[in-house]
Motif scaffolding. Structure first.
Motif, PDB file in Angstrom:
ATOM      1  N   LYS A   1       0.848  -1.186   0.000  1.00 37.00           N
ATOM      2  CA  LYS A   1       0.000   0.000   0.000  1.00 37.00           C
ATOM      3  C   LYS A   1       0.885   1.239   0.000  1.00 37.00           C
ATOM      4  O   LYS A   1       1.980   1.220   0.558  1.00 37.00           O
ATOM      5  N   GLY A   2       0.397   2.328  -0.608  1.00 39.92           N
ATOM      6  CA  GLY A   2       1.155   3.581  -0.570  1.00 39.92           C
ATOM      7  C   GLY A   2       1.276   4.083   0.858  1.00 39.92           C
ATOM      8  O   GLY A   2       0.330   3.998   1.635  1.00 39.92           O
ATOM      9  N   GLY A   3       2.451   4.585   1.200  1.00 39.81           N
ATOM     10  CA  GLY A   3       2.625   5.230   2.505  1.00 39.81           C
ATOM     11  C   GLY A   3       2.933   4.315   3.675  1.00 39.81           C
ATOM     12  O   GLY A   3       2.969   4.761   4.814  1.00 39.81           O
ATOM     13  N   VAL A   4       3.182   3.019   3.417  1.00 46.19           N
ATOM     14  CA  VAL A   4       3.494   2.133   4.551  1.00 46.19           C
ATOM     15  C   VAL A   4       4.972   2.203   4.953  1.00 46.19           C
ATOM     16  O   VAL A   4       5.359   1.688   5.994  1.00 46.19           O
ATOM     17  N   GLY A   5       5.799   2.841   4.108  1.00 47.62           N
ATOM     18  CA  GLY A   5       7.212   2.996   4.472  1.00 47.62           C
ATOM     19  C   GLY A   5       8.178   2.129   3.682  1.00 47.62           C
ATOM     20  O   GLY A   5       9.289   1.848   4.128  1.00 47.62           O
ATOM     21  N   LYS A   6       7.762   1.702   2.472  1.00 44.39           N
ATOM     22  CA  LYS A   6       8.620   0.826   1.663  1.00 44.39           C
ATOM     23  C   LYS A   6       9.978   1.473   1.351  1.00 44.39           C
ATOM     24  O   LYS A   6      11.014   0.834   1.461  1.00 44.39           O
ATOM     25  N   THR A   7       9.943   2.753   0.963  1.00 46.58           N
ATOM     26  CA  THR A   7      11.185   3.416   0.565  1.00 46.58           C
ATOM     27  C   THR A   7      12.104   3.624   1.764  1.00 46.58           C
ATOM     28  O   THR A   7      13.308   3.365   1.683  1.00 46.58           O
ATOM     29  N   ASN A   8      11.547   4.062   2.881  1.00 42.49           N
ATOM     30  CA  ASN A   8      12.360   4.231   4.088  1.00 42.49           C
ATOM     31  C   ASN A   8      12.994   2.916   4.519  1.00 42.49           C
ATOM     32  O   ASN A   8      14.170   2.876   4.896  1.00 42.49           O
ATOM     33  N   ALA A 119       6.470  -8.059 -12.129  1.00 41.98           N
ATOM     34  CA  ALA A 119       7.669  -8.478 -12.877  1.00 41.98           C
ATOM     35  C   ALA A 119       8.918  -8.343 -12.009  1.00 41.98           C
ATOM     36  O   ALA A 119       9.797  -9.205 -12.027  1.00 41.98           O
ATOM     37  N   PHE A 120       9.003  -7.265 -11.234  1.00 41.49           N
ATOM     38  CA  PHE A 120      10.162  -7.097 -10.346  1.00 41.49           C
ATOM     39  C   PHE A 120      10.157  -8.157  -9.247  1.00 41.49           C
ATOM     40  O   PHE A 120      11.202  -8.695  -8.897  1.00 41.49           O
ATOM     41  N   ILE A 121       8.976  -8.443  -8.718  1.00 44.64           N
ATOM     42  CA  ILE A 121       8.886  -9.476  -7.674  1.00 44.64           C
ATOM     43  C   ILE A 121       9.323 -10.826  -8.248  1.00 44.64           C
ATOM     44  O   ILE A 121      10.088 -11.560  -7.629  1.00 44.64           O
ATOM     45  N   ALA A 122       8.855 -11.125  -9.466  1.00 42.51           N
ATOM     46  CA  ALA A 122       9.192 -12.416 -10.088  1.00 42.51           C
ATOM     47  C   ALA A 122      10.696 -12.537 -10.351  1.00 42.51           C
ATOM     48  O   ALA A 122      11.239 -13.645 -10.365  1.00 42.51           O
ATOM     49  N   ALA A 123      11.373 -11.397 -10.542  1.00 46.25           N
ATOM     50  CA  ALA A 123      12.811 -11.411 -10.831  1.00 46.25           C
ATOM     51  C   ALA A 123      13.653 -11.529  -9.558  1.00 46.25           C
ATOM     52  O   ALA A 123      14.857 -11.727  -9.624  1.00 46.25           O
ATOM     53  N   ALA A 124      13.020 -11.399  -8.386  1.00 44.95           N
ATOM     54  CA  ALA A 124      13.771 -11.317  -7.127  1.00 44.95           C
ATOM     55  C   ALA A 124      13.933 -12.675  -6.450  1.00 44.95           C
ATOM     56  O   ALA A 124      13.189 -13.619  -6.714  1.00 44.95           O
ATOM     57  N   ASP A 125      14.941 -12.757  -5.563  1.00 46.31           N
ATOM     58  CA  ASP A 125      15.141 -13.966  -4.749  1.00 46.31           C
ATOM     59  C   ASP A 125      14.200 -13.983  -3.556  1.00 46.31           C
ATOM     60  O   ASP A 125      13.765 -15.033  -3.102  1.00 46.31           O
ATOM     61  N   ASP A 126      13.938 -12.791  -3.028  1.00 44.38           N
ATOM     62  CA  ASP A 126      13.045 -12.648  -1.876  1.00 44.38           C
ATOM     63  C   ASP A 126      12.124 -11.467  -2.104  1.00 44.38           C
ATOM     64  O   ASP A 126      12.553 -10.452  -2.649  1.00 44.38           O
ATOM     65  N   ALA A 127      10.893 -11.607  -1.647  1.00 47.23           N
ATOM     66  CA  ALA A 127       9.968 -10.462  -1.670  1.00 47.23           C
ATOM     67  C   ALA A 127       9.647 -10.110  -0.223  1.00 47.23           C
ATOM     68  O   ALA A 127       9.231 -10.972   0.549  1.00 47.23           O
ATOM     69  N   ILE A 128       9.886  -8.853   0.129  1.00 49.85           N
ATOM     70  CA  ILE A 128       9.575  -8.395   1.485  1.00 49.85           C
ATOM     71  C   ILE A 128       8.315  -7.542   1.417  1.00 49.85           C
ATOM     72  O   ILE A 128       8.306  -6.486   0.786  1.00 49.85           O
ATOM     73  N   ILE A 129       7.263  -8.033   2.028  1.00 44.78           N
ATOM     74  CA  ILE A 129       5.994  -7.299   2.063  1.00 44.78           C
ATOM     75  C   ILE A 129       6.023  -6.382   3.279  1.00 44.78           C
ATOM     76  O   ILE A 129       6.278  -6.849   4.397  1.00 44.78           O
ATOM     77  N   VAL A 130       5.778  -5.094   3.067  1.00 44.57           N
ATOM     78  CA  VAL A 130       5.760  -4.141   4.182  1.00 44.57           C
ATOM     79  C   VAL A 130       4.312  -3.747   4.454  1.00 44.57           C
ATOM     80  O   VAL A 130       3.582  -3.357   3.544  1.00 44.57           O
ATOM     81  N   THR A 131       3.920  -3.872   5.719  1.00 43.07           N
ATOM     82  CA  THR A 131       2.585  -3.422   6.106  1.00 43.07           C
ATOM     83  C   THR A 131       2.694  -2.587   7.376  1.00 43.07           C
ATOM     84  O   THR A 131       3.762  -2.490   7.968  1.00 43.07           O
ATOM     85  N   THR A 132       1.600  -1.978   7.758  1.00 46.36           N
ATOM     86  CA  THR A 132       1.493  -1.323   9.065  1.00 46.36           C
ATOM     87  C   THR A 132       0.282  -1.965   9.766  1.00 46.36           C
ATOM     88  O   THR A 132      -0.454  -2.728   9.135  1.00 46.36           O
ATOM     89  N   PRO A 133       0.063  -1.627  11.041  1.00 44.37           N
ATOM     90  CA  PRO A 133      -1.099  -2.226  11.719  1.00 44.37           C
ATOM     91  C   PRO A 133      -2.451  -1.684  11.262  1.00 44.37           C
ATOM     92  O   PRO A 133      -3.487  -2.164  11.725  1.00 44.37           O
ATOM     93  N   GLU A 134      -2.480  -0.721  10.356  1.00 42.99           N
ATOM     94  CA  GLU A 134      -3.770  -0.206   9.873  1.00 42.99           C
ATOM     95  C   GLU A 134      -4.522  -1.293   9.097  1.00 42.99           C
ATOM     96  O   GLU A 134      -3.930  -1.973   8.260  1.00 42.99           O
ATOM     97  N   PRO A 135      -5.832  -1.417   9.337  1.00 42.78           N
ATOM     98  CA  PRO A 135      -6.602  -2.457   8.632  1.00 42.78           C
ATOM     99  C   PRO A 135      -6.477  -2.376   7.108  1.00 42.78           C
ATOM    100  O   PRO A 135      -6.391  -3.406   6.442  1.00 42.78           O
TER     101      PRO A 135
END
Length: 225
Positions: A1-8, A119-135
């Motif tokens: 989701k946008g704004g969960v902090g992926k870039t940070n 496509a980027f996920i499929a090219a990767a060795d690991d996918a890290i999903i970032v979430t926050t506690p917001e529903p």
């Protein structure tokens, strides 16, 4: 989701790896609204737009930073490259081999479930999903896990979960337990809980200064996480 902090998380994870002596490249794969360079206070001359247009090679646009990591800047304000054709996307992913001298490449994707992201996920060795506690963030995290499970053939990557902006260890663990058990039960997928990052006022303060939070305040709670 946008704004969960992926870039940070992408940038500060890269810095943590660099401190362990790894050679790290962060690639801003948000092909429409790039911001890795923004939180590092860098104005790049060339970016992925030039690679996709075949005006530059991937090697030519890699930027050294003062933080001991390299970055590949994304393009901002170009809707066309946010929606690449299949051929363009394939050529572009082949260009990633130019980054192969790095120990670790962290790809910071855009939010959502576009073909580019998958496509980027499929090219990767690991996918890290970032979430926050917001529903809303938890729902979206489950959504992308489900799409990865159904859309990516021969899924042989590690799927990991990070809970960002948690108020406590217990809150983070509750979110992680819920997501990992639902993924196991309904998708038959193993999602590993990597850990959490505290909700920390040092993070938005660092963003305003355009410096990574682990550099601005290495002892802050988020940096320790």
């Amino acid at each position: 989701k946008g704004g969960v902090g992926k870039t940070n998380i992408s940038v500060n994870l890269a810095l943590a790896y660099a401190r362990l002596g790894k050679k790290v490249i962060v690639m801003d794969a948000d092909l429409g609204l790039a911001n890795v360079n923004v939180i590092m206070g860098i104005i790049p001359r060339f970016n992925l737009f030039h690679v996709i247009r075949k005006q530059k090679t991937m090697k030519e646009i890699i930027l050294e930073t003062e933080y001991g990591i390299q970055i590949v800047a994304g393009a901002s304000g170009f809707s066309k490259i946010a929606n690449l054709s299949d051929d363009e996307r394939q050529n572009f992913i082949e260009e990633l081999s130019e980054l192969s001298n790095a120990d670790i490449i962290i790809i910071d994707t855009s939010a959502g479930v576009s073909y580019n992201v998958l496509a980027f996920i499929a090219a990767a060795d690991d996918a890290i999903i970032v979430t926050t506690p917001e529903p809303t963030a938890i729902t979206d995290a489950y959504g992308i896990i489900k799409i990865i499970a159904t859309e990516i053939d021969n899924l042989n990557m590690g799927l990991k979960l990070v809970v960002n902006r948690a108020k406590s260890v217990g809150e983070a663990k509750g979110v992680a337990d819920r997501l990992t058990s639902i993924a196991g039960q309904f998708l038959n997928l193993k999602v590993d809980y990597l850990g959490f990052v505290y909700d920390d006022p040092a993070v938005p303060q660092a963003v305003l200064k355009q410096k990574p939070f682990s550099v601005c305040d290495p002892r802050c709670k988020a940096a320790q996480c």
